[in-house]
Motif scaffolding. Sequence first.
Motif, PDB file in Angstrom:
ATOM      1  N   ARG A 253      -5.536   2.862   7.682  1.00 54.72           N
ATOM      2  CA  ARG A 253      -6.734   2.149   8.149  1.00 54.72           C
ATOM      3  C   ARG A 253      -7.974   2.628   7.412  1.00 54.72           C
ATOM      4  NH1 ARG A 253      -8.410   4.943  13.010  1.00 54.72           N
ATOM      5  NH2 ARG A 253      -9.143   6.257  11.294  1.00 54.72           N
TER       6      ARG A 253
ATOM      7  N   SER B 132       0.842  -1.187   0.000  1.00 53.48           N
ATOM      8  CA  SER B 132       0.000   0.000   0.000  1.00 53.48           C
ATOM      9  C   SER B 132       0.875   1.233   0.000  1.00 53.48           C
ATOM     10  CB  SER B 132      -0.923   0.025   1.226  1.00 53.48           C
ATOM     11  OG  SER B 132      -1.543   1.281   1.355  1.00 53.48           O
TER      12      SER B 132
ATOM     13  N   LEU C 187      -9.775  -6.817   9.885  1.00 52.10           N
ATOM     14  CA  LEU C 187      -8.482  -6.140   9.920  1.00 52.10           C
ATOM     15  C   LEU C 187      -7.884  -6.243  11.315  1.00 52.10           C
ATOM     16  CD1 LEU C 187      -6.358  -4.181   8.640  1.00 52.10           C
ATOM     17  CD2 LEU C 187      -7.851  -2.302   9.357  1.00 52.10           C
TER      18      LEU C 187
ATOM     19  N   GLN D 229      -8.685   0.989   3.995  1.00 45.78           N
ATOM     20  CA  GLN D 229      -8.886  -0.454   3.911  1.00 45.78           C
ATOM     21  C   GLN D 229     -10.370  -0.758   3.709  1.00 45.78           C
ATOM     22  OE1 GLN D 229      -6.008  -2.231   3.671  1.00 45.78           O
ATOM     23  NE2 GLN D 229      -5.327  -0.089   3.801  1.00 45.78           N
TER      24      GLN D 229
END
Length: 311
Positions: free
Chosen positions: A220, A170, A229, A223
Amino acid sequence: MRTATSRLLGVAIALTGAAVAARWWDTPRARIPVLQSAFPVVGIVAGALLLLALLLRGRRLAVAAALVACVPAVLGVRAALPDTVDAGPRDEVVMVSNLEIGSADAASVVRAVRDQRVTSLVLVEITPDAADRLRTAGLEKLLPYAVGSPQQGAEGTVIRSRHPLTTLHSAHVSRRFDQPVARVHADEGAYVLRAVHPYPPVPDLVASWHRQLGELAAWRDVQPADEPLVMAGDFNASAAHPAFRRVVRTMTDAHRATGAGWVRTWPQGHTLPPFVQLDHVLVRRLGVVDAGVEQIDGTDHAAAWARLRVG
């Protein structure tokens, strides 16, 4: 003498009140994050000052001390309220262990993995020598799959698992310290596991520490909301840091969910007693069954683990 004592007590209460209020001061340019990490200790001091004010029969001082002490007390009560789910037939156990630049005792790490039946393990500050010792101690037999790589110094982080792993990348992943991301293909369903290790908030790194915690929150947020997660690692931060609380937003702190109270993972094995939780397991779209810590020989961090219900 009584007047002088009362004045000194008043000053101590005021300073303690300022230290309590610092919990909400979000700054990357001061020593405030270090003070914030000692918030539980500040709460103990506030309680002691209240007791002293009562012994001196100083009504105004007692009221002031009570106001200061009530904030840590209320936060402590909230942290003690459990919010867990029942265990399932094949729960996942995620553990994080900071090896203190590879100095941790390998047999102690492997024993903790066996005792807690760990299915996925985040190893922070893992060096090539530490990886060799863990291999000799039998870790790879228990957790054969891995992403990440050992490195010299404090930069290395590795995720090991009982289950097959898919390495994920990412643009939001900071590469200052290695922080690998993997999809864990567990029996009950897959979940994404992000290893975490930002800089510590020491004076010359505090701005980078603050920025990296912001990067974690941003990562976060991008996502997929429907995918389970887990963020696990040495966050170099506690619930007393506003920047960490932003990371926890929309997630569940596993130890807080169990009502564990004052969890202390650092420092271990030092003259200074442990007083702060720097090592965390944060989850989203997974149920928390249990959480705890394991003492690991040879490192200044206790390992933190969480038992999670997938699916």
